[in-house]
Design a protein around this motif. Sequence first.
Motif, PDB file in Angstrom:
ATOM      1  N   UNK A  43       8.558   2.002  -2.604  1.00 24.74           N
ATOM      2  CA  UNK A  43       9.031   3.095  -3.145  1.00 24.74           C
ATOM      3  C   UNK A  43       7.721   4.264  -3.011  1.00 24.74           C
ATOM      4  N   UNK A  44       6.689   3.902  -3.462  1.00 18.13           N
ATOM      5  CA  UNK A  44       5.599   4.615  -3.813  1.00 18.13           C
ATOM      6  C   UNK A  44       5.520   5.736  -2.105  1.00 18.13           C
ATOM      7  N   UNK A  45       5.155   4.931  -0.941  1.00 16.57           N
ATOM      8  CA  UNK A  45       5.255   5.555   0.150  1.00 16.57           C
ATOM      9  C   UNK A  45       6.239   6.600   0.503  1.00 16.57           C
ATOM     10  N   UNK A  46       7.603   6.182   0.011  1.00 14.67           N
ATOM     11  CA  UNK A  46       8.552   7.224   0.297  1.00 14.67           C
ATOM     12  C   UNK A  46       8.457   8.565  -0.392  1.00 14.67           C
ATOM     13  N   UNK A  47       7.612   8.765  -1.307  1.00 13.41           N
ATOM     14  CA  UNK A  47       7.520   9.955  -2.039  1.00 13.41           C
ATOM     15  C   UNK A  47       7.001  11.201  -0.820  1.00 13.41           C
ATOM     16  N   UNK A  48       6.338  10.695   0.195  1.00 16.18           N
ATOM     17  CA  UNK A  48       5.919  11.599   0.996  1.00 16.18           C
ATOM     18  C   UNK A  48       7.210  12.389   2.018  1.00 16.18           C
ATOM     19  N   UNK A  49       8.399  11.731   1.770  1.00 16.34           N
ATOM     20  CA  UNK A  49       9.512  12.155   2.604  1.00 16.34           C
ATOM     21  C   UNK A  49       9.887  13.849   2.194  1.00 16.34           C
ATOM     22  N   UNK A  50       9.394  14.029   1.003  1.00 21.81           N
ATOM     23  CA  UNK A  50       9.604  15.515   0.458  1.00 21.81           C
ATOM     24  C   UNK A  50       8.851  16.460   1.252  1.00 21.81           C
ATOM     25  N   UNK A  51       7.874  15.797   1.785  1.00 26.85           N
ATOM     26  CA  UNK A  51       6.882  16.911   2.601  1.00 26.85           C
ATOM     27  C   UNK A  51       7.191  16.662   3.966  1.00 26.85           C
ATOM     28  N   UNK A  54      -1.437  13.519   8.278  1.00 27.72           N
ATOM     29  CA  UNK A  54      -2.550  12.465   8.104  1.00 27.72           C
ATOM     30  C   UNK A  54      -2.702  12.466   6.532  1.00 27.72           C
ATOM     31  N   UNK A  55      -2.464  13.544   5.738  1.00 29.53           N
ATOM     32  CA  UNK A  55      -2.319  13.298   4.165  1.00 29.53           C
ATOM     33  C   UNK A  55      -1.472  12.346   3.726  1.00 29.53           C
ATOM     34  N   UNK A  56      -0.142  12.431   4.305  1.00 26.43           N
ATOM     35  CA  UNK A  56       0.760  11.482   3.881  1.00 26.43           C
ATOM     36  C   UNK A  56       0.594  10.159   4.230  1.00 26.43           C
ATOM     37  N   UNK A  57      -0.230   9.830   5.224  1.00 27.50           N
ATOM     38  CA  UNK A  57      -0.593   8.632   5.807  1.00 27.50           C
ATOM     39  C   UNK A  57      -1.620   7.870   4.796  1.00 27.50           C
ATOM     40  N   UNK A  58      -2.584   8.877   4.517  1.00 27.77           N
ATOM     41  CA  UNK A  58      -3.576   8.582   3.472  1.00 27.77           C
ATOM     42  C   UNK A  58      -3.033   8.197   1.952  1.00 27.77           C
ATOM     43  N   UNK A  68      -5.412  12.528  -3.597  1.00 29.06           N
ATOM     44  CA  UNK A  68      -6.254  13.611  -2.781  1.00 29.06           C
ATOM     45  C   UNK A  68      -5.505  13.991  -1.526  1.00 29.06           C
ATOM     46  N   UNK A  69      -5.240  12.725  -0.677  1.00 30.29           N
ATOM     47  CA  UNK A  69      -4.400  12.754   0.299  1.00 30.29           C
ATOM     48  C   UNK A  69      -3.287  13.690   0.246  1.00 30.29           C
ATOM     49  N   UNK A  70      -2.325  13.210  -0.832  1.00 30.76           N
ATOM     50  CA  UNK A  70      -1.146  13.798  -0.947  1.00 30.76           C
ATOM     51  C   UNK A  70      -1.446  15.465  -1.377  1.00 30.76           C
ATOM     52  N   UNK A  71      -2.162  15.565  -1.941  1.00 35.57           N
ATOM     53  CA  UNK A  71      -2.650  16.975  -2.106  1.00 35.57           C
ATOM     54  C   UNK A  71      -2.893  17.945  -0.955  1.00 35.57           C
ATOM     55  N   UNK A  93       0.126   7.256   1.451  1.00 30.55           N
ATOM     56  CA  UNK A  93       0.771   5.985   1.533  1.00 30.55           C
ATOM     57  C   UNK A  93       0.058   4.718   1.467  1.00 30.55           C
ATOM     58  N   UNK A  94      -0.977   4.952   2.367  1.00 27.74           N
ATOM     59  CA  UNK A  94      -2.093   3.708   2.526  1.00 27.74           C
ATOM     60  C   UNK A  94      -2.660   3.270   1.091  1.00 27.74           C
ATOM     61  N   UNK A  95      -3.296   4.412   0.631  1.00 32.04           N
ATOM     62  CA  UNK A  95      -4.413   4.137  -0.379  1.00 32.04           C
ATOM     63  C   UNK A  95      -3.395   3.893  -1.776  1.00 32.04           C
ATOM     64  N   UNK A  96      -2.398   4.663  -2.046  1.00 30.53           N
ATOM     65  CA  UNK A  96      -1.614   4.621  -3.199  1.00 30.53           C
ATOM     66  C   UNK A  96      -0.826   3.284  -3.298  1.00 30.53           C
ATOM     67  N   UNK A  97      -0.575   2.829  -2.134  1.00 28.29           N
ATOM     68  CA  UNK A  97       0.151   1.109  -2.059  1.00 28.29           C
ATOM     69  C   UNK A  97      -0.811   0.148  -2.521  1.00 28.29           C
ATOM     70  N   UNK A  98      -2.194   0.540  -2.177  1.00 27.56           N
ATOM     71  CA  UNK A  98      -3.392  -0.317  -2.640  1.00 27.56           C
ATOM     72  C   UNK A  98      -3.625  -0.234  -4.152  1.00 27.56           C
TER      73      UNK A  98
END
Length: 212
Positions: A49-57, A79-83, A127-130, A85-90
């Motif tokens: 679910x957390x990576x899907x947050x970037x759909x809003x962008x 690129x920020x969305x990918x960052x 930070x990537x999301x920001x 998705x990867x790191x917050x999943x971590x």
Amino acid sequence: MRSLRTPRVMVLVTAPPLLLAAAGLVHPRHLTAATAGDWAGLHIALLPVFPLLVLGLLVPLWGRPRRGAEGALTVLAWAGCACFAAYYSGLDAVAGISAGTVVEHGFHGVAGRLFATGDALGRTGVYGLAVASLACCAVLWRRHGVRTLPGAVVLSAACWSFADSHIFWPRGVFTMLGFSVAFALLTAAAASGPAERVRVRAPQAPERLTNL
């Protein structure tokens, strides 16, 4: 951008933060032997679910021009969305699933190290999301003008709060609700069509006087 007007698209961009807000209502406040099972189980459920947050962008950027400044900003948003998705999943895997599992099995001393690693991963993801949020808002501002402003303001506040609130009640839950509102506003702005531009006509040269 008529496709962005459909209710299904609004559901697509708002559902992930709303799900995370609902999860925050049942998220244990502290990791203990009594809550460890619920802690790990909840983060297993939230892992996709957390990576899907970037759909809003990403959704409001559908169909954006891919050249010049807009193209560069769009790539930066991706690129920020990918960052994120990867790191917050971590963070979810390390401080959520792993920490909950070791505490559930009695290895309490390891949890602190896992939390430290997870926090570092989570901050990088936020930070990537920001960065993605700033780039997305810049693209939408160039295209739709002041109509982007309400969503950009709410999104900036949500990103700032997200840095240390996760989804914990109460602030984390309201942060997720803020993302939901921001994504809805940005999607509505993207569906409204390009901003009107005032065209300034060059003054015409006076007609040449003849037969004086």
